[in-house]
Design an enzyme around this catalytic site. Structure first.
Site, short mmCIF file in Angstrom:
data_model
loop_
_atom_site.label_atom_id
_atom_site.label_comp_id
_atom_site.label_asym_id
_atom_site.label_seq_id
_atom_site.Cartn_x
_atom_site.Cartn_y
_atom_site.Cartn_z
N ASP A 1 41.71 24.38 42.40
CA ASP A 1 42.79 25.29 42.07
C ASP A 1 44.02 24.96 42.94
OD1 ASP A 1 43.86 28.08 41.22
OD2 ASP A 1 43.81 28.21 43.41
N GLU B 1 38.98 23.58 36.95
CA GLU B 1 39.49 23.57 38.33
C GLU B 1 38.52 22.86 39.27
OE1 GLU B 1 42.36 27.48 38.52
OE2 GLU B 1 40.28 27.72 39.12
#
Lengths: 241, 241
Positions: B64, B134
């Site tokens: 992320d 992610e």
């Protein structure tokens, strides 16, 4: 010493600025205009094309992201047996505004930031430092690339100035932080318990924080203490404390 | 073709998995265990030391951050005359959960994710995709470094699958998004106007969103419409929509 570096440090018209940056950062900067931009607050920036100002705000956006990524990796590797909740919380303790302001002050950023103090309240002036720190990270990244920035942050900043293990132990007490801030700034603060709505679990507590009559945060939890903590945390966030 | 690569693709016991990944990602992965981890949801993960599970959640935290940093740079360079507010908003349109879920579905992640569908509601299953995307970015980063990951994301993902200029034009309508979601999930939704508190500016509107009797968001703005929008946005965030 390579010729370019020698020229920059001893002969170029900007040699004084280059030396100041070298002392501050531990390396000889390449593109000086990036560093000048990182230290320029919007109060002294000029409008460039289409009304955008040549202030440090865009670099701050970029630097915030790069810093977040570097700190994420440091914590990921430092704590191989901690879950992502722990990592997220610890990262936000490291990169929060108050911590970055303090860090930038320690690094001596005050003498480098350009701003117009007539346009900024004393309270706000502190946070220019943290903003400039993030912008500087953006400048280093554009000037030298990711790996260089990562090494700079780890070796020059994190290892020398950030005590991760102490931060790990500190639980941020948002309620007392908020109350202190309000006292310092002469603001009224009220924690208000909102009655439960029809159909809502009677075990839930809703607390709203009012600062000078304005709702700044809301917390809803199964204990009054936790609801207050959450509301205070939201208010700290909203007020940028 | 270097020997290692040849071995991986044609001789190694994992050659089938390597080929699947190569088709998906466009490169031959190095450390396969990182990619396996990226696709492992916690519902099928095993506890390792000290109760931490070998699921993709830690990689998701790292990925992320790396993704946020790459997208920040892409937008910083693509829009030299836009301010940081514009850049922040556009980035969140690109990396929001719904968008990443859709992207991961397009990339064919469904056949790679390991999870136990008895433990996850149908609604939640969609968001496993974005989480895995992610986590994959985290795996690529640890396997190949930042510059490789950046090039992979730009050339293989952003250029082919993300239409930044269209996203730039779309204004997210949080209110209708929230109402639609509540209808789909059979939940009651009420936007409630809270009367002003004593001493508060009479021009301010406070709107609270109740979903099934629980306060999920609060907005305070100088127009009722904006207060509703903000409250709906907070509720979308709280509900992970």
């Amino acid at each position: 010493m390579p010729v370019r570096r020698f020229y920059k440090l001893y002969l170029s018209p900007s040699r004084k600025y280059v030396k100041t940056l070298k002392n501050l950062l531990g390396f000889v900067p390449g593109n000086l205009s990036l560093y000048r931009l990182a230290f320029r607050h919007k109060s002294v920036a000029q409008s460039v094309k289409k009304g955008v100002k040549n202030s440090n705000e865009r670099l701050e956006f970029l630097g915030d992201a790069v810093l977040g990524s570097v700190v994420a990796e440091v914590l990921f590797k430092l704590y191989p047996y901690k879950d992502e909740g722990f990592l997220t919380e610890l990262r936000s303790k490291i990169v929060n505004r108050a911590n970055l302001n303090q860090l930038a002050r320690k690094l001596g950023f005050e003498k480098l930031i350009e701003y117009d103090n007539r346009m900024i309240s004393a309270t706000r002036q502190g946070s220019l430092l943290g903003d400039a720190f993030e912008a500087l990270v953006g400048a280093v990244y554009l000037d030298k690339g990711y790996d260089f920035t990562k090494n700079f942050l780890i070796n020059h900043i994190i290892k020398s100035h950030i005590d991760i293990h102490t931060l790990e132990q500190t639980e941020t007490n948002f309620k007392s932080k908020l109350i202190e801030w309000c006292q310092r700034h002469g603001k009224d603060i009220i924690f208000e318990h909102i009655p439960n709505q029809e159909g809502e679990s009677t075990k839930l507590f809703t607390i709203v924080v009012n600062v000078d009559g304005e709702v700044m945060g809301l917390g809803k939890e199964f204990s009054k203490k936790h609801a207050e903590k959450l509301a205070a945390e939201k208010a700290c966030e909203a007020l940028g404390i």
